[in-house]
Design a protein around this motif. Structure first.
Motif, PDB file in Angstrom:
ATOM      1  N   LEU A  95      -0.110  -0.555  12.497  1.00 59.26           N
ATOM      2  CA  LEU A  95       1.210   0.072  12.425  1.00 59.26           C
ATOM      3  C   LEU A  95       1.393   1.080  13.559  1.00 59.26           C
ATOM      4  CD1 LEU A  95       1.625   0.553   8.584  1.00 59.26           C
ATOM      5  CD2 LEU A  95       2.970  -0.913  10.078  1.00 59.26           C
ATOM      6  N   ILE A 114      -0.092  -3.647   2.841  1.00 56.55           N
ATOM      7  CA  ILE A 114      -0.555  -2.444   2.139  1.00 56.55           C
ATOM      8  C   ILE A 114       0.197  -2.308   0.825  1.00 56.55           C
ATOM      9  CG2 ILE A 114      -0.777   0.074   2.233  1.00 56.55           C
ATOM     10  CD1 ILE A 114      -0.626  -0.170   5.299  1.00 56.55           C
ATOM     11  N   MET A 115       1.523  -2.497   0.889  1.00 55.54           N
ATOM     12  CA  MET A 115       2.355  -2.308  -0.290  1.00 55.54           C
ATOM     13  C   MET A 115       1.964  -3.285  -1.399  1.00 55.54           C
ATOM     14  SD  MET A 115       6.457  -2.227  -0.560  1.00 55.54           S
ATOM     15  CE  MET A 115       6.757  -3.897  -1.055  1.00 55.54           C
ATOM     16  N   ALA A 149      -1.359  -2.245  -2.968  1.00 57.33           N
ATOM     17  CA  ALA A 149      -1.198  -1.037  -3.778  1.00 57.33           C
ATOM     18  C   ALA A 149      -0.407  -1.348  -5.045  1.00 57.33           C
ATOM     19  CB  ALA A 149      -0.506   0.053  -2.956  1.00 57.33           C
ATOM     20  N   LEU A 150       0.623  -2.161  -4.886  1.00 59.20           N
ATOM     21  CA  LEU A 150       1.452  -2.537  -6.039  1.00 59.20           C
ATOM     22  C   LEU A 150       0.617  -3.305  -7.067  1.00 59.20           C
ATOM     23  CD1 LEU A 150       4.387  -2.464  -7.069  1.00 59.20           C
ATOM     24  CD2 LEU A 150       4.739  -4.678  -5.995  1.00 59.20           C
ATOM     25  N   ILE A 201      -3.729   3.625   0.590  1.00 57.71           N
ATOM     26  CA  ILE A 201      -2.595   4.145   1.347  1.00 57.71           C
ATOM     27  C   ILE A 201      -3.058   5.304   2.234  1.00 57.71           C
ATOM     28  CG2 ILE A 201      -0.383   5.336   1.140  1.00 57.71           C
ATOM     29  CD1 ILE A 201       0.251   3.648  -1.278  1.00 57.71           C
ATOM     30  N   ARG A 253      10.012  10.857 -17.362  1.00 59.79           N
ATOM     31  CA  ARG A 253      10.229   9.830 -18.365  1.00 59.79           C
ATOM     32  C   ARG A 253       9.339  10.060 -19.581  1.00 59.79           C
ATOM     33  NH1 ARG A 253       7.253   5.489 -18.991  1.00 59.79           N
ATOM     34  NH2 ARG A 253       7.970   3.833 -20.354  1.00 59.79           N
ATOM     35  N   GLY A 305       2.632  -3.357   6.853  1.00 62.45           N
ATOM     36  CA  GLY A 305       3.142  -2.484   5.800  1.00 62.45           C
ATOM     37  C   GLY A 305       3.301  -3.222   4.488  1.00 62.45           C
ATOM     38  N   PHE A 353      -3.455   5.382  10.984  1.00 64.84           N
ATOM     39  CA  PHE A 353      -2.201   5.455  11.733  1.00 64.84           C
ATOM     40  C   PHE A 353      -2.220   6.674  12.653  1.00 64.84           C
ATOM     41  CE2 PHE A 353       2.176   7.080  12.047  1.00 64.84           C
ATOM     42  CZ  PHE A 353       2.796   5.990  12.629  1.00 64.84           C
ATOM     43  N   LEU A 383       7.484   2.288  -9.524  1.00 63.71           N
ATOM     44  CA  LEU A 383       6.280   1.555  -9.154  1.00 63.71           C
ATOM     45  C   LEU A 383       6.274   1.245  -7.659  1.00 63.71           C
ATOM     46  CD1 LEU A 383       4.003   0.696 -10.962  1.00 63.71           C
ATOM     47  CD2 LEU A 383       4.989  -1.575 -11.064  1.00 63.71           C
ATOM     48  N   LEU A 384       7.435   0.853  -7.144  1.00 65.60           N
ATOM     49  CA  LEU A 384       7.551   0.590  -5.712  1.00 65.60           C
ATOM     50  C   LEU A 384       7.310   1.870  -4.925  1.00 65.60           C
ATOM     51  CD1 LEU A 384      10.527  -1.849  -5.077  1.00 65.60           C
ATOM     52  CD2 LEU A 384       8.122  -2.156  -4.521  1.00 65.60           C
ATOM     53  N   SER A 437      -4.619   4.077   5.386  1.00 64.98           N
ATOM     54  CA  SER A 437      -3.662   3.601   6.385  1.00 64.98           C
ATOM     55  C   SER A 437      -3.005   4.789   7.093  1.00 64.98           C
ATOM     56  CB  SER A 437      -2.615   2.687   5.739  1.00 64.98           C
ATOM     57  OG  SER A 437      -1.765   3.411   4.888  1.00 64.98           O
ATOM     58  N   ILE A 468      10.115   1.744   9.314  1.00 60.72           N
ATOM     59  CA  ILE A 468      11.146   0.745   9.057  1.00 60.72           C
ATOM     60  C   ILE A 468      12.537   1.395   9.121  1.00 60.72           C
ATOM     61  CG2 ILE A 468      12.021  -0.917   7.354  1.00 60.72           C
ATOM     62  CD1 ILE A 468       9.387  -1.739   8.610  1.00 60.72           C
ATOM     63  N   LEU A 490       1.770  20.511  -8.524  1.00 58.08           N
ATOM     64  CA  LEU A 490       0.548  19.754  -8.226  1.00 58.08           C
ATOM     65  C   LEU A 490       0.717  18.814  -7.040  1.00 58.08           C
ATOM     66  CD1 LEU A 490      -0.752  18.859 -11.791  1.00 58.08           C
ATOM     67  CD2 LEU A 490      -1.829  20.352 -10.125  1.00 58.08           C
ATOM     68  N   LEU A 512       5.536   4.360  -5.669  1.00 53.07           N
ATOM     69  CA  LEU A 512       4.117   4.725  -5.675  1.00 53.07           C
ATOM     70  C   LEU A 512       3.305   3.837  -4.741  1.00 53.07           C
ATOM     71  CD1 LEU A 512       3.111   5.323  -9.399  1.00 53.07           C
ATOM     72  CD2 LEU A 512       3.371   6.998  -7.595  1.00 53.07           C
ATOM     73  N   SER A 513       3.801   2.627  -4.501  1.00 58.39           N
ATOM     74  CA  SER A 513       2.999   1.649  -3.772  1.00 58.39           C
ATOM     75  C   SER A 513       3.344   1.560  -2.286  1.00 58.39           C
ATOM     76  CB  SER A 513       3.166   0.260  -4.403  1.00 58.39           C
ATOM     77  OG  SER A 513       2.940   0.313  -5.787  1.00 58.39           O
ATOM     78  N   VAL A 514       4.506   2.062  -1.915  1.00 56.79           N
ATOM     79  CA  VAL A 514       4.905   1.959  -0.508  1.00 56.79           C
ATOM     80  C   VAL A 514       4.256   3.094   0.281  1.00 56.79           C
ATOM     81  CG1 VAL A 514       6.844   2.161   1.073  1.00 56.79           C
ATOM     82  CG2 VAL A 514       7.115   0.940  -1.054  1.00 56.79           C
ATOM     83  N   PRO A 515       3.592   2.773   1.390  1.00 54.36           N
ATOM     84  CA  PRO A 515       3.125   3.857   2.251  1.00 54.36           C
ATOM     85  C   PRO A 515       4.355   4.526   2.890  1.00 54.36           C
ATOM     86  CG  PRO A 515       2.199   1.729   2.913  1.00 54.36           C
ATOM     87  CD  PRO A 515       3.302   1.453   1.939  1.00 54.36           C
ATOM     88  N   PHE A 560       4.866   6.521   5.368  1.00 55.84           N
ATOM     89  CA  PHE A 560       5.051   6.517   6.824  1.00 55.84           C
ATOM     90  C   PHE A 560       5.568   5.168   7.291  1.00 55.84           C
ATOM     91  CE2 PHE A 560       1.464   4.061   8.477  1.00 55.84           C
ATOM     92  CZ  PHE A 560       0.665   3.971   7.351  1.00 55.84           C
ATOM     93  N   TRP A 561       5.195   4.129   6.567  1.00 57.98           N
ATOM     94  CA  TRP A 561       5.707   2.796   6.925  1.00 57.98           C
ATOM     95  C   TRP A 561       7.205   2.726   6.647  1.00 57.98           C
ATOM     96  CZ3 TRP A 561       6.995  -1.512   3.476  1.00 57.98           C
ATOM     97  CH2 TRP A 561       7.291  -2.685   4.179  1.00 57.98           C
ATOM     98  N   ARG A 608       7.996   9.373 -13.276  1.00 55.90           N
ATOM     99  CA  ARG A 608       7.111   8.953 -14.359  1.00 55.90           C
ATOM    100  C   ARG A 608       6.841  10.095 -15.334  1.00 55.90           C
ATOM    101  NH1 ARG A 608       2.545   4.632 -13.100  1.00 55.90           N
ATOM    102  NH2 ARG A 608       3.969   2.889 -13.091  1.00 55.90           N
ATOM    103  N   ASN A 628      -1.535  -0.921  -8.918  1.00 56.66           N
ATOM    104  CA  ASN A 628      -0.763  -0.102  -9.853  1.00 56.66           C
ATOM    105  C   ASN A 628      -0.322  -0.900 -11.076  1.00 56.66           C
ATOM    106  OD1 ASN A 628      -0.849   2.450  -8.640  1.00 56.66           O
ATOM    107  ND2 ASN A 628       0.729   1.866  -7.167  1.00 56.66           N
ATOM    108  N   ARG A 671      16.068   3.339 -23.013  1.00 63.52           N
ATOM    109  CA  ARG A 671      14.813   2.671 -23.284  1.00 63.52           C
ATOM    110  C   ARG A 671      15.044   1.237 -23.746  1.00 63.52           C
ATOM    111  NH1 ARG A 671      10.390   4.772 -27.424  1.00 63.52           N
ATOM    112  NH2 ARG A 671       8.646   3.623 -26.556  1.00 63.52           N
TER     113      ARG A 671
END
Lengths: 318, 296
Positions: free
Chosen positions: B251, B272-273, B276-277, B228, A201, B269, B235, A137-138, B231, A150, A245, A140-143, A145-146, A198, B280, A124
């Motif tokens: 996409l 969207i990120m 969303a970021l 998200i 933690r 992408g 998609f 955080l990333l 999308s 990639i 859940l 949670l924010s990245v889709p 499927f994208w 999360r 958050n 901590r």
């Protein structure tokens, strides 16, 4: 204990019955005459009437619902209007692929999520915590499927490290099977890993501040034992629930992941069925998923009450 | 309890007192990540509202003489796709659709979830019924809901928002229910009831304003999930339909020729990120500001 389990069983049963009613009524709400879909090219009134009679469409809704439930209980979910193959057979071939993918993804999520969660709690205020938080955080924010697209673009097509699509059954060639599933499992698992991280933690932070940790430290237990045997074990109860859940997210995610990586699973079958307007398949898929969801949640609750006695006492009271 | 003689206590309501809100705002202003998130959101909302003005081209306009232009090409800042459509213009309009679905979905979750959560937390008799309802909704993951709705009503932006909104309802109910449950046992609520206030009055005047922080935090968590989710649905072809631009359909199109024109897969992408970021980051900062106990 027994009364708690009976109570949960009763709740699950009620939910399951409600779910079958929703699915049944949902299918009745579909546009178009199901008899027409079955008839195909044949459109004369006599054969339509015969089909209608054979499908039981002339019965009252209650009788139709009864037949639907009895059929489902016997494993009869109707036949695909496109392929003529029984829906239960189709689900039987697609489901193992999806289950394997989901289990591997869960493994990724738990290993990644618990590790980073513990690191963030123990370290901590140091760079390691900052890094772990940023990763979550990333995630949670990245889709997801994208991320899959990639990964295919750069890791599979670009570097040739993994196959870009396709599937080999585990029984045929276990190594090739896993090789095909590495990317999909990583892609599906990372989003859930962020949620697990999360929760781990915050649960770890709470445990680490508890009196029994101070006691353990005071009696001279090594930091490793304090973290592993005391704090983490108590935090895992929370993790089990959170994983339970996330099942809905896992199922939804599996559908997309299978689509991207061309895996012949349950999810791909579902999407294909929507575009082909193959209603019996949609009905079967939705019903089986809802039932599985309810069953697994029940099992998670049972496991939960076995791990932590406080739950079943509190649960029995409410 | 007679409705004629309602005497209200002189606002012993800790949540509605301005100093606490002001303190929260001050804490929020001190969070650099929260401010960064808010700034990105503000830019995204402005850009999507002003999309018709800002976009260099109509999102559907094709330039057959200029397919697969790389980003940085004069006239096409973010390049073009297989039909020579301007990626920047499509992103701006796609962002607009994403935010629209996100807000609509969460609005639906609020409209249905908040009253049900209040009722479940306040009236014991309703709790069991509403809990079964919540369990039932949880048994249908959003993708299956969307599949069902697309089969019944055909795929569209509205149906995507509906499916995503329905799937957000259980979470909203749970948050409001547990807040209501906690607040109902506090002294000022009991005092109000003793004073002869009706249940509806207590819920509206005391419980809801105090539960608002939790609701707002839940909403800021739910919006990026819905974005998200949109999308994903688009998609798969279950959401916004071509030729209307959406980050998800962009996409899906890009999947065909990503090896040839990677930016067509990377840029939507990233958009969207980023959104969303930002949500958050802002949501985390907001939660810490509204509830200092939960912060690290």
């Amino acid at each position: 204990m027994r009364s708690y389990l009976l109570h949960r069983l009763w709740q699950s049963a009620v939910t399951l019955v409600l779910a079958t009613i929703v699915v049944f009524l949902g299918v009745r709400a579909l546009p178009g005459d199901p008899a027409l879909a079955f008839a195909g090219e044949e459109r004369d009134p006599a054969s339509l009437a015969a089909i209608r009679e054979r499908l039981g469409l002339n019965d009252s809704l209650v009788v139709q619902y009864g037949k639907f439930v009895l059929g489902a209980l016997r494993g009869d979910l109707g036949t695909s209007t496109r392929t003529g193959i029984p829906v239960s057979t189709m689900i039987g071939t697609g489901l193992p692929v999806t289950i394997e993918l989901s289990l591997l993804a869960l493994l990724v999520a738990i290993v990644l999520g618990v590790t980073t969660g513990v690191v963030a709690a123990v370290r901590r205020g140091r760079p390691a915590e900052w890094f772990a938080n940023a990763l979550a955080l990333l995630g949670l924010s990245v889709p997801n499927f994208w991320l899959g697209l990639i990964a295919i673009l750069y890791l599979a097509v670009g570097l040739g490290l993994f196959p870009a699509s396709g599937f080999v059954p585990f029984g045929e060639d276990p190594v090739a099977n896993l090789h095909h599933l590495v990317l999909p499992a990583l892609v599906l698992g990372t989003g859930i890993a962020a949620i697990v991280m999360r929760q781990t933690r915050s649960a770890m932070l709470e445990s680490l501040g508890a009196d029994y940790i101070r006691t353990a430290r005071a009696k001279g237990a090594s930091p490793r034992a304090v973290i592993g045997r005391h704090a983490l074990r108590n935090s895992l109860v929370v993790v089990v629930t959170v994983v339970g859940l996330q099942l809905g997210i896992l199922i939804s995610g599996a559908v997309v992941t299978e689509r991207i990586f061309g895996l012949p699973g349950f999810g791909k079958m579902t999407i294909d069925a929507v575009f082909q307007r193959d209603y019996p398949v949609i009905q079967g898929v939705v019903l089986v998923t809802a039932a599985a969801y309810i069953l697994i949640n029940f099992l998670v609750d049972v496991a939960y009450s076995l791990i932590d006695p406080r739950i079943r006492v509190a649960g029995g009271q409410s | 309890m007679t409705a004629t003689e309602i005497v209200t206590p002189p606002a012993p309501d800790p949540g509605a007192t301005p100093p606490r809100r002001r303190a929260a705002l001050r804490r929020l202003r001190r969070s650099p990540l929260g401010i960064a998130g808010f700034a990105v959101l503000a830019v995204a909302v402005l850009a999507s509202v002003l999309a018709p003005v800002l976009a260099p081209y109509s999102p559907a306009q094709v330039h057959f003489d200029a397919p697969f232009q790389i980003p940085g090409t004069v006239g096409f800042a973010l390049g073009t796709d297989d039909l020579g459509r301007d990626v920047l213009s499509r992103i701006l309009f796609g962002l607009r659709a994403s935010l629209e679905v996100g807000v609509l979905a969460v609005a639906l979750a609020l409209v249905v979830g908040v009253p049900l959560g209040l009722a479940a937390g306040y009236f014991r008799a309703l709790d069991a019924v509403i809990s079964r309802f919540t369990d039932l909704m949880l048994a249908f993951p959003f993708l299956l809901l969307a599949v069902g709705l697309a089969a019944i009503r055909g795929p569209s932006l509205g149906n995507a928002a509906l499916a995503l909104g329905i799937s957000q309802i259980p979470g909203m109910i749970r948050v409001v229910r547990s807040e209501t449950f906690r607040l109902k046992n506090l002294d000022f609520v009991a005092a109000s009831l003793v004073d002869g206030a009706s249940d509806v009055w207590v819920l509206g005047r005391h419980v809801l304003p105090n539960a608002l922080s939790a609701v707002i935090v839940q909403a800021t968590v739910a919006i990026p999930q819905a974005i998200i989710g949109e999308s994903v649905l688009s998609f798969l072809g279950l959401g916004i339909q071509p030729p209307d631009p959406s980050l998800g359909t962009m996409l899906a199109d890009a999947q065909q020729y990503a090896a040839q024109a990677p930016w067509t897969a990377v840029v939507p992408g990233l958009a969207i990120m980023l959104v969303a970021l930002a949500f958050n980051l802002f949501g985390d900062a907001l939660r810490d500001a509204l509830d200092p106990r939960s912060s690290r």
